[in-house]
Scaffold this motif. Structure first.
Motif, PDB file in Angstrom:
ATOM      1  N   VAL A  31       0.816  -1.100  -0.160  1.00 29.47           N
ATOM      2  CA  VAL A  31      -0.074  -0.041  -0.199  1.00 29.47           C
ATOM      3  C   VAL A  31       0.783   1.159  -0.067  1.00 29.47           C
ATOM      4  CG1 VAL A  31      -1.721   1.471   1.131  1.00 29.47           C
ATOM      5  CG2 VAL A  31      -1.972  -1.001   1.126  1.00 29.47           C
ATOM      6  N   VAL A  32       1.886   1.275   0.700  1.00 29.49           N
ATOM      7  CA  VAL A  32       2.829   2.359   0.659  1.00 29.49           C
ATOM      8  C   VAL A  32       3.641   2.568  -0.650  1.00 29.49           C
ATOM      9  CG1 VAL A  32       5.291   3.125   1.521  1.00 29.49           C
ATOM     10  CG2 VAL A  32       3.516   2.286   2.965  1.00 29.49           C
ATOM     11  N   TRP A  33       3.739   1.329  -1.261  1.00 29.31           N
ATOM     12  CA  TRP A  33       4.198   1.468  -2.661  1.00 29.31           C
ATOM     13  C   TRP A  33       3.393   2.072  -3.687  1.00 29.31           C
ATOM     14  CZ3 TRP A  33       2.603  -1.072  -7.223  1.00 29.31           C
ATOM     15  CH2 TRP A  33       3.600  -1.075  -8.132  1.00 29.31           C
ATOM     16  N   ALA A  34       2.012   1.818  -3.376  1.00 33.43           N
ATOM     17  CA  ALA A  34       1.018   1.899  -4.484  1.00 33.43           C
ATOM     18  C   ALA A  34       1.058   3.716  -4.706  1.00 33.43           C
ATOM     19  CB  ALA A  34      -0.215   1.567  -4.121  1.00 33.43           C
ATOM     20  N   THR A  35       1.233   4.229  -3.397  1.00 30.75           N
ATOM     21  CA  THR A  35       1.254   5.860  -3.485  1.00 30.75           C
ATOM     22  C   THR A  35       2.008   6.460  -4.328  1.00 30.75           C
ATOM     23  OG1 THR A  35       0.753   5.695  -0.956  1.00 30.75           O
ATOM     24  CG2 THR A  35       1.365   7.796  -1.809  1.00 30.75           C
ATOM     25  N   THR A  36       3.257   5.842  -4.683  1.00 33.50           N
ATOM     26  CA  THR A  36       4.321   6.178  -5.859  1.00 33.50           C
ATOM     27  C   THR A  36       3.579   6.502  -6.970  1.00 33.50           C
ATOM     28  OG1 THR A  36       5.812   4.588  -4.607  1.00 33.50           O
ATOM     29  CG2 THR A  36       6.553   5.787  -6.431  1.00 33.50           C
ATOM     30  N   ILE A  37       2.837   5.614  -7.413  1.00 36.02           N
ATOM     31  CA  ILE A  37       2.423   5.698  -9.064  1.00 36.02           C
ATOM     32  C   ILE A  37       1.572   7.083  -8.948  1.00 36.02           C
ATOM     33  CG2 ILE A  37       0.960   4.490 -10.560  1.00 36.02           C
ATOM     34  CD1 ILE A  37       1.327   2.021  -9.205  1.00 36.02           C
ATOM     35  N   GLY A  38       0.693   7.346  -7.926  1.00 43.78           N
ATOM     36  CA  GLY A  38       0.048   8.665  -8.215  1.00 43.78           C
ATOM     37  C   GLY A  38       0.992   9.771  -7.964  1.00 43.78           C
ATOM     38  N   SER A  39       2.029   9.658  -6.956  1.00 41.25           N
ATOM     39  CA  SER A  39       2.859  10.856  -6.508  1.00 41.25           C
ATOM     40  C   SER A  39       3.797  11.157  -7.673  1.00 41.25           C
ATOM     41  CB  SER A  39       3.680  10.448  -5.328  1.00 41.25           C
ATOM     42  OG  SER A  39       2.767  10.159  -4.193  1.00 41.25           O
ATOM     43  N   VAL A  40       4.090  10.211  -8.417  1.00 37.06           N
ATOM     44  CA  VAL A  40       5.326  10.430  -9.529  1.00 37.06           C
ATOM     45  C   VAL A  40       4.525  10.883 -10.504  1.00 37.06           C
ATOM     46  CG1 VAL A  40       6.912   9.284 -10.848  1.00 37.06           C
ATOM     47  CG2 VAL A  40       6.745   8.720  -8.623  1.00 37.06           C
ATOM     48  N   ALA A  41       3.290  10.332 -10.977  1.00 36.25           N
ATOM     49  CA  ALA A  41       2.638  10.853 -12.214  1.00 36.25           C
ATOM     50  C   ALA A  41       1.794  12.258 -12.007  1.00 36.25           C
ATOM     51  CB  ALA A  41       1.564   9.771 -12.662  1.00 36.25           C
ATOM     52  N   ALA A  42       1.423  12.541 -10.887  1.00 36.38           N
ATOM     53  CA  ALA A  42       0.634  13.895 -10.608  1.00 36.38           C
ATOM     54  C   ALA A  42       1.189  15.075 -11.174  1.00 36.38           C
ATOM     55  CB  ALA A  42       0.023  13.733  -9.206  1.00 36.38           C
ATOM     56  N   PRO A  43       2.753  15.362 -10.826  1.00 30.77           N
ATOM     57  CA  PRO A  43       2.895  16.784 -11.040  1.00 30.77           C
ATOM     58  C   PRO A  43       3.059  16.858 -12.626  1.00 30.77           C
ATOM     59  CG  PRO A  43       4.414  15.541  -9.651  1.00 30.77           C
ATOM     60  CD  PRO A  43       3.462  14.574  -9.963  1.00 30.77           C
ATOM     61  N   ASN A  44       3.097  15.646 -13.430  1.00 30.57           N
ATOM     62  CA  ASN A  44       3.343  15.739 -14.865  1.00 30.57           C
ATOM     63  C   ASN A  44       1.866  16.300 -15.522  1.00 30.57           C
ATOM     64  OD1 ASN A  44       5.901  14.633 -15.368  1.00 30.57           O
ATOM     65  ND2 ASN A  44       5.041  13.007 -14.400  1.00 30.57           N
ATOM     66  N   PHE A  45       0.810  15.952 -14.590  1.00 21.93           N
ATOM     67  CA  PHE A  45      -0.419  16.609 -15.200  1.00 21.93           C
ATOM     68  C   PHE A  45      -1.067  17.912 -14.637  1.00 21.93           C
ATOM     69  CE2 PHE A  45      -1.291  11.697 -14.698  1.00 21.93           C
ATOM     70  CZ  PHE A  45      -1.217  11.527 -16.297  1.00 21.93           C
ATOM     71  N   ALA A  46      -0.098  18.580 -13.789  1.00 17.75           N
ATOM     72  CA  ALA A  46      -0.306  19.863 -13.549  1.00 17.75           C
ATOM     73  C   ALA A  46      -0.774  20.941 -14.324  1.00 17.75           C
ATOM     74  CB  ALA A  46       0.889  20.349 -12.210  1.00 17.75           C
ATOM     75  N   ALA A  47       0.016  20.924 -15.366  1.00 22.65           N
ATOM     76  CA  ALA A  47      -0.100  21.974 -16.367  1.00 22.65           C
ATOM     77  C   ALA A  47      -1.222  21.534 -17.300  1.00 22.65           C
ATOM     78  CB  ALA A  47       1.163  21.802 -17.440  1.00 22.65           C
ATOM     79  N   LEU A  48      -1.616  20.436 -17.583  1.00 23.45           N
ATOM     80  CA  LEU A  48      -3.036  20.024 -18.145  1.00 23.45           C
ATOM     81  C   LEU A  48      -4.227  20.410 -17.434  1.00 23.45           C
ATOM     82  CD1 LEU A  48      -4.349  18.355 -20.298  1.00 23.45           C
ATOM     83  CD2 LEU A  48      -4.107  16.377 -19.204  1.00 23.45           C
ATOM     84  N   ALA A  49      -4.038  19.943 -16.104  1.00 20.95           N
ATOM     85  CA  ALA A  49      -5.295  20.555 -15.374  1.00 20.95           C
ATOM     86  C   ALA A  49      -5.382  22.043 -15.244  1.00 20.95           C
ATOM     87  CB  ALA A  49      -4.837  20.084 -13.897  1.00 20.95           C
ATOM     88  N   ASP A  50      -4.307  22.862 -15.040  1.00 20.71           N
ATOM     89  CA  ASP A  50      -4.278  24.228 -15.319  1.00 20.71           C
ATOM     90  C   ASP A  50      -4.863  24.821 -16.693  1.00 20.71           C
ATOM     91  OD1 ASP A  50      -3.650  26.820 -13.411  1.00 20.71           O
ATOM     92  OD2 ASP A  50      -2.251  27.061 -15.099  1.00 20.71           O
ATOM     93  N   GLY A  51      -4.542  24.211 -17.543  1.00 20.53           N
ATOM     94  CA  GLY A  51      -4.988  24.579 -18.940  1.00 20.53           C
ATOM     95  C   GLY A  51      -6.479  24.522 -19.199  1.00 20.53           C
ATOM     96  N   VAL A  52      -7.132  23.084 -18.603  1.00 21.21           N
ATOM     97  CA  VAL A  52      -8.433  22.644 -18.716  1.00 21.21           C
ATOM     98  C   VAL A  52      -9.178  23.489 -18.033  1.00 21.21           C
ATOM     99  CG1 VAL A  52     -10.189  21.070 -18.070  1.00 21.21           C
ATOM    100  CG2 VAL A  52      -7.908  20.309 -19.307  1.00 21.21           C
ATOM    101  N   THR A  53      -8.900  23.949 -16.576  1.00 21.27           N
ATOM    102  CA  THR A  53      -9.672  24.871 -15.835  1.00 21.27           C
ATOM    103  C   THR A  53      -9.553  26.270 -16.413  1.00 21.27           C
ATOM    104  OG1 THR A  53      -7.791  24.905 -14.196  1.00 21.27           O
ATOM    105  CG2 THR A  53      -9.565  23.300 -13.926  1.00 21.27           C
ATOM    106  N   ARG A  54      -8.555  26.906 -16.664  1.00 18.21           N
ATOM    107  CA  ARG A  54      -8.646  28.009 -17.488  1.00 18.21           C
ATOM    108  C   ARG A  54      -9.765  28.312 -18.353  1.00 18.21           C
ATOM    109  NH1 ARG A  54      -2.587  30.266 -18.584  1.00 18.21           N
ATOM    110  NH2 ARG A  54      -1.378  29.434 -16.702  1.00 18.21           N
ATOM    111  N   GLY A  55     -10.035  27.535 -19.173  1.00 16.53           N
ATOM    112  CA  GLY A  55     -11.166  27.213 -19.828  1.00 16.53           C
ATOM    113  C   GLY A  55     -12.328  27.385 -19.316  1.00 16.53           C
ATOM    114  N   TRP A  56     -12.568  27.093 -18.071  1.00 19.98           N
ATOM    115  CA  TRP A  56     -13.682  26.997 -17.284  1.00 19.98           C
ATOM    116  C   TRP A  56     -13.799  28.478 -16.497  1.00 19.98           C
ATOM    117  CZ3 TRP A  56     -13.015  21.802 -14.477  1.00 19.98           C
ATOM    118  CH2 TRP A  56     -13.089  20.748 -15.327  1.00 19.98           C
TER     119      TRP A  56
END
Length: 469
Positions: free
Chosen positions: A149-174
């Motif tokens: 369960v500790v290891w599973a956190t890694t997947i989200g933690s490593v991947a998430a920062p790479n989606f920050a720009a995408l999330a910011d771009g999507v919500t700016r359109g809102w």
């Protein structure tokens, strides 16, 4: 309303545990994305809303919030099971993320601090999930299943920062302002994790473990808290606490111990948890391992980017910091399944001692690296590995060192201690770095490990928890 008080037989527990682990892994990934995507832009957003001078303080609110929220969350778990506790923690995190978005829109600084404080609910849920993994685990597999369960956190933690720009771009359109998007996605992720757990974490692993403990001790089935009285069922204590020996082992003639354990379970607070921990050397070692490992890791890691900034230009420093911290995160999480396997094979105390050795080596290597970036990276990798060993082995030891009836409260005390230790280390490390420099900071961090070393080397009696009562 009819309450099913049937106690699962031992063969029935295995599929429940497998299903619980799969669910926890999935929600850890979702929750890890929620935490990391917000944290990745938290400092920048706080600097924009509140100013650079208090940006670090806003970030610290998330750490302190996770520590403080461990208290009410574990109280809920102690009274009603793991499922409502995890759901409440994720929902609090979702509310916090939404408040941060609102603060970004309105420019409200107090709202930003409140939002960051509540945002820590996502971290609190991710931390408590590791304990949920061992409620029904076989003693020989507790370390491995907690580490998964500790290891599973890694997947989200490593991947998430790479989606920050995408999330910011999507919500700016809102129509949302810049940097609000990642926190909006955090709110959605936390909400999704809460819904999944609410619908699918059945039967509750903690309540099931308590019923099994009651059956092993020869006690009648225990009703869940809030359920109507059932003929032949023992009254609910918390969520149905029952006397249980260390690691869930039944104790002959344990009926009198139910009475002794009951007042502690009813209290379900930090004072009651501390009384339980104070009488059990193994529990004290587990809490100390988790807290000291986290303190040393945060103190050294927090100032490493500053150290790198002393020897790299502004054009290169972000790239170098990203590489070094990626190596550090890999040390924290990538090998956690191996650490869990070693915890089960070699024993909890042996892996804690290995973690102590890794932390001391990390301080020595990082503190003497000067401006040699590859050597500093090795030190940070060792730092992450030492944290992993103390976290996995310490959490496993703590979970099996106390009776089932008070286990959530004791685990909450551990997370509270760990969070406050990390927050204190982060706050003090900047002052130490400015006054005496990075090498002295690592030396002080190494000195902080020595009491844990002495505690881990101390011989203790192997008395079962119920017998100690």
């Amino acid at each position: 309303m009819t309450v099913d008080l049937r106690v699962p037989t031992r063969p029935d527990v295995a599929p429940i545990q497998r299903r619980t682990l799969r669910l926890l892994v999935a929600t850890q990934i979702i929750g890890g994305i929620g935490v990391a995507i917000g944290i990745s832009v938290g400092a920048l957003l706080a600097a924009r809303v509140a100013g650079v001078a208090v940006a670090g303080l806003a970030q610290s609110c998330g750490v302190v919030g996770a520590a403080l929220l461990a208290v009410p969350v574990t109280r809920i778990m102690n009274g009603h099971g793991r499922r409502p506790g995890l759901v409440v923690a994720y929902l609090v995190g979702a509310v916090g993320a939404a408040l941060v978005v609102l603060a970004t829109v309105t420019g409200g600084v107090p709202l930003l601090f409140l939002g960051m404080l509540l945002f820590g609910g996502g971290t609190a849920a991710n931390l408590q999930a590791r304990y949920t993994a061992v409620d029904l685990a076989e003693p020989a597999r507790r370390g491995r299943q907690l580490s998964l369960v500790v290891w599973a956190t890694t997947i989200g933690s490593v991947a998430a920062p790479n989606f920050a720009a995408l999330a910011d771009g999507v919500t700016r359109g809102w129509g949302l302002p810049s940097l609000a998007g990642p926190f909006a996605f955090s709110a959605v992720a936390f909400g999704l994790a809460a819904v999944v757990l609410l619908l699918l974490l059945r039967p509750d692993p903690l309540l099931t473990a308590r019923r099994l403990a009651a059956a092993d001790a020869g006690a009648p089935p225990v009703a869940e808290a809030g359920a109507p009285p059932v003929a032949g069922a023992a009254p609910a204590v918390g969520a149905g606490a029952a006397a249980v020996a260390d690691a869930g082992t039944p104790v002959a003639g344990a009926a009198p111990a139910v009475t002794k354990t009951t007042p502690v379970a009813r209290g379900a607070g930090m004072r009651a948890a501390w009384r339980v921990v104070r009488g059990r050397p193994a529990a004290r070692l587990g809490i100390a391992a988790v807290a000291v490992g986290h303190l040393v890791m945060v103190a050294v890691m927090a100032m490493t980017p500053v150290r790198l900034g002393e020897s790299h230009s502004d054009a290169d420093v972000l790239r170098v910091v990203g590489i070094v911290l990626s190596v550090h995160i890999a040390g924290m999480y990538a090998l956690s399944p191996v650490v869990g396997w070693l915890t089960d094979r070699l024993g909890r105390r042996a892996v804690i001692l290995g973690g102590v050795g890794a932390l001391l080596a990390a301080c020595a290597v990082a503190g003497t690296a000067g401006h040699h970036t590859p050597r500093l990276s090795i030190g940070l990798a060792l730092l992450g590995l030492g944290w992993s060993a103390t976290m996995v082995a310490g959490s496993t030891l703590l979970s099996e060192a106390v009776p089932a009836g008070v286990r959530p409260s004791v685990q909450g005390l551990s997370d509270l201690t760990m969070g406050l230790a990390g927050a204190g280390a982060a706050a003090a490390s900047g002052f130490v770095m400015r006054v005496v420099g990075y090498p002295t900071l690592t030396l002080l961090a190494a000195i902080a490990v020595l009491p844990l070393l002495a505690l881990a080397l101390r011989r203790v009696p192997s008395t079962a928890p119920v017998e100690e009562e």
